[in-house]
Write a protein that holds these residues in place. Structure first.
Motif, mmCIF file in Angstrom:
data_model
loop_
_atom_site.group_PDB
_atom_site.id
_atom_site.type_symbol
_atom_site.label_atom_id
_atom_site.label_comp_id
_atom_site.label_asym_id
_atom_site.label_seq_id
_atom_site.Cartn_x
_atom_site.Cartn_y
_atom_site.Cartn_z
ATOM 1 N N ASP A 148 13.931 -21.517 -12.508
ATOM 2 C CA ASP A 148 13.922 -20.845 -13.810
ATOM 3 C C ASP A 148 14.875 -21.565 -14.756
ATOM 4 O OD1 ASP A 148 14.336 -19.138 -16.038
ATOM 5 O OD2 ASP A 148 13.784 -17.404 -14.822
ATOM 6 N N PRO A 149 14.357 -22.098 -15.855
ATOM 7 C CA PRO A 149 15.214 -22.848 -16.780
ATOM 8 C C PRO A 149 16.288 -21.991 -17.444
ATOM 9 C CG PRO A 149 12.962 -22.678 -17.647
ATOM 10 C CD PRO A 149 12.960 -22.094 -16.265
ATOM 11 N N GLN A 150 16.173 -20.653 -17.378
ATOM 12 C CA GLN A 150 17.174 -19.768 -17.974
ATOM 13 C C GLN A 150 18.347 -19.484 -17.030
ATOM 14 O OE1 GLN A 150 16.945 -18.843 -21.214
ATOM 15 N NE2 GLN A 150 15.184 -20.202 -21.164
ATOM 16 N N ALA A 151 18.265 -19.955 -15.792
ATOM 17 C CA ALA A 151 19.300 -19.676 -14.795
ATOM 18 C C ALA A 151 20.599 -20.399 -15.141
ATOM 19 C CB ALA A 151 18.818 -20.100 -13.404
ATOM 20 N N ARG A 152 21.695 -19.751 -14.880
ATOM 21 C CA ARG A 152 23.004 -20.371 -15.108
ATOM 22 C C ARG A 152 23.172 -21.608 -14.239
ATOM 23 N NH1 ARG A 152 26.379 -14.684 -15.576
ATOM 24 N NH2 ARG A 152 25.504 -14.155 -17.612
ATOM 25 N N ALA A 153 22.590 -21.575 -13.047
ATOM 26 C CA ALA A 153 22.667 -22.749 -12.165
ATOM 27 C C ALA A 153 22.017 -23.951 -12.830
ATOM 28 C CB ALA A 153 21.991 -22.448 -10.825
ATOM 29 N N VAL A 154 20.915 -23.749 -13.531
ATOM 30 C CA VAL A 154 20.236 -24.847 -14.227
ATOM 31 C C VAL A 154 21.107 -25.364 -15.367
ATOM 32 C CG1 VAL A 154 18.223 -25.437 -15.651
ATOM 33 C CG2 VAL A 154 17.923 -24.115 -13.553
ATOM 34 N N GLU A 155 21.791 -24.468 -16.061
ATOM 35 C CA GLU A 155 22.698 -24.895 -17.129
ATOM 36 C C GLU A 155 23.820 -25.768 -16.574
ATOM 37 O OE1 GLU A 155 25.817 -23.030 -20.373
ATOM 38 O OE2 GLU A 155 24.174 -21.764 -19.671
ATOM 39 N N VAL A 156 24.382 -25.361 -15.450
ATOM 40 C CA VAL A 156 25.453 -26.146 -14.823
ATOM 41 C C VAL A 156 24.917 -27.504 -14.373
ATOM 42 C CG1 VAL A 156 27.072 -26.238 -12.880
ATOM 43 C CG2 VAL A 156 26.756 -24.101 -14.111
ATOM 44 N N LEU A 157 23.749 -27.517 -13.767
ATOM 45 C CA LEU A 157 23.145 -28.789 -13.343
ATOM 46 C C LEU A 157 22.942 -29.708 -14.544
ATOM 47 C CD1 LEU A 157 20.514 -27.447 -10.793
ATOM 48 C CD2 LEU A 157 22.449 -28.926 -10.250
ATOM 49 N N GLY A 158 22.489 -29.152 -15.645
ATOM 50 C CA GLY A 158 22.290 -29.952 -16.851
ATOM 51 C C GLY A 158 23.574 -30.560 -17.359
ATOM 52 N N ARG A 159 24.659 -29.804 -17.321
ATOM 53 C CA ARG A 159 25.963 -30.321 -17.756
ATOM 54 C C ARG A 159 26.430 -31.476 -16.871
ATOM 55 N NH1 ARG A 159 29.114 -27.362 -21.332
ATOM 56 N NH2 ARG A 159 28.135 -25.443 -22.034
ATOM 57 N N ALA A 160 25.998 -31.451 -15.609
ATOM 58 C CA ALA A 160 26.378 -32.516 -14.675
ATOM 59 C C ALA A 160 25.317 -33.613 -14.620
ATOM 60 C CB ALA A 160 26.600 -31.931 -13.284
ATOM 61 N N ALA A 161 24.364 -33.580 -15.542
ATOM 62 C CA ALA A 161 23.290 -34.587 -15.632
ATOM 63 C C ALA A 161 22.411 -34.620 -14.385
ATOM 64 C CB ALA A 161 23.862 -35.966 -15.943
ATOM 65 N N VAL A 162 22.140 -33.445 -13.822
ATOM 66 C CA VAL A 162 21.234 -33.325 -12.684
ATOM 67 C C VAL A 162 19.956 -32.674 -13.206
ATOM 68 C CG1 VAL A 162 20.858 -32.294 -10.415
ATOM 69 C CG2 VAL A 162 23.141 -33.089 -11.053
ATOM 70 N N GLU A 163 18.850 -33.371 -13.085
ATOM 71 C CA GLU A 163 17.560 -32.905 -13.584
ATOM 72 C C GLU A 163 16.910 -31.975 -12.547
ATOM 73 O OE1 GLU A 163 14.360 -31.999 -15.531
ATOM 74 O OE2 GLU A 163 15.888 -33.262 -16.482
ATOM 75 N N PRO A 164 16.587 -30.717 -12.929
ATOM 76 C CA PRO A 164 15.964 -29.788 -11.980
ATOM 77 C C PRO A 164 14.676 -30.307 -11.348
ATOM 78 C CG PRO A 164 16.722 -28.602 -13.907
ATOM 79 C CD PRO A 164 16.891 -30.063 -14.211
ATOM 80 N N ARG A 165 13.851 -31.020 -12.102
ATOM 81 C CA ARG A 165 12.606 -31.557 -11.523
ATOM 82 C C ARG A 165 12.911 -32.551 -10.406
ATOM 83 N NH1 ARG A 165 10.551 -32.393 -17.159
ATOM 84 N NH2 ARG A 165 9.607 -30.408 -17.679
#
Length: 179
Positions: A148-165
């Motif tokens: 889920d792109p709205q998840a806080r975990a996804v936000e943290v991953l994005g800040r660390a330059a980790v792509e969910p896909r």
């Protein structure tokens, strides 16, 4: 007002078996440890519920397979750095708010979890079942956390330059049979 996660002394936590969603027989031992660690982190942070960032942080600490799926080196260190900053930095805006998204239905019955975290736990169980496994593991939860792109975990991953896909692709490779 939402109920707070009950506080327990260290002695209480060590002397009794886990109850509630942590002890679910559909979780591997490692995943039960992840959930217990996320619960302790939420209490320490003064948060009302376990959210997906708590689960991600605990997953990186307790599950070497999930950590390996994310990759080695500076990316994981950067990710842990952002998660540690949660209580002193950008994560402060999350306090007193409920992590939810219109993209997932609210799952009830997992007391102490945000709606997105509860949905991720349910998704991890479903992923394991589709594979024919009776118990969800940490890698199942990792895949569910990035769904889920709205998840806080996804936000943290994005800040660390980790792509969910990329994470989802690595999860799929992790479960592919080896020749």
């Amino acid at each position: 007002m939402q109920p707070r996660i009950p506080r327990q002394s260290a002695g209480e936590q060590l002397d009794r078996p886990p109850d509630g969603p942590d002890s679910d027989v559909r979780f591997s031992e490692e995943l039960a440890s992840v959930v217990s660690g996320a619960r302790r982190r939420a209490v320490r942070d003064g948060d009302r519920q376990i959210d997906t960032a708590h689960l991600l942080h605990s997953l990186l600490e307790y599950d070497p397979e999930a950590r390996a799926v994310l990759g080695e080196g500076p990316q994981v260190a950067r990710l842990l750095g952002y998660l540690v900053q949660r209580s002193i930095g950008y994560g402060l805006r999350w306090q007193s708010t409920v992590e939810e998204s219109g993209a997932v239905p609210v799952v009830t019955g997992d007391a102490g979890f945000s709606p997105l975290a509860a949905a991720a736990m349910e998704d991890a169980r479903a992923r394991a079942a589709r594979r024919g496994d009776a118990r969800a593991c940490g890698v199942d939860l990792l895949a569910a956390l990035v769904a889920d792109p709205q998840a806080r975990a996804v936000e943290v991953l994005g800040r660390a330059a980790v792509e969910p896909r990329t994470v989802l692709t690595r999860v799929e490779r992790h479960f592919e049979p080896t020749p």
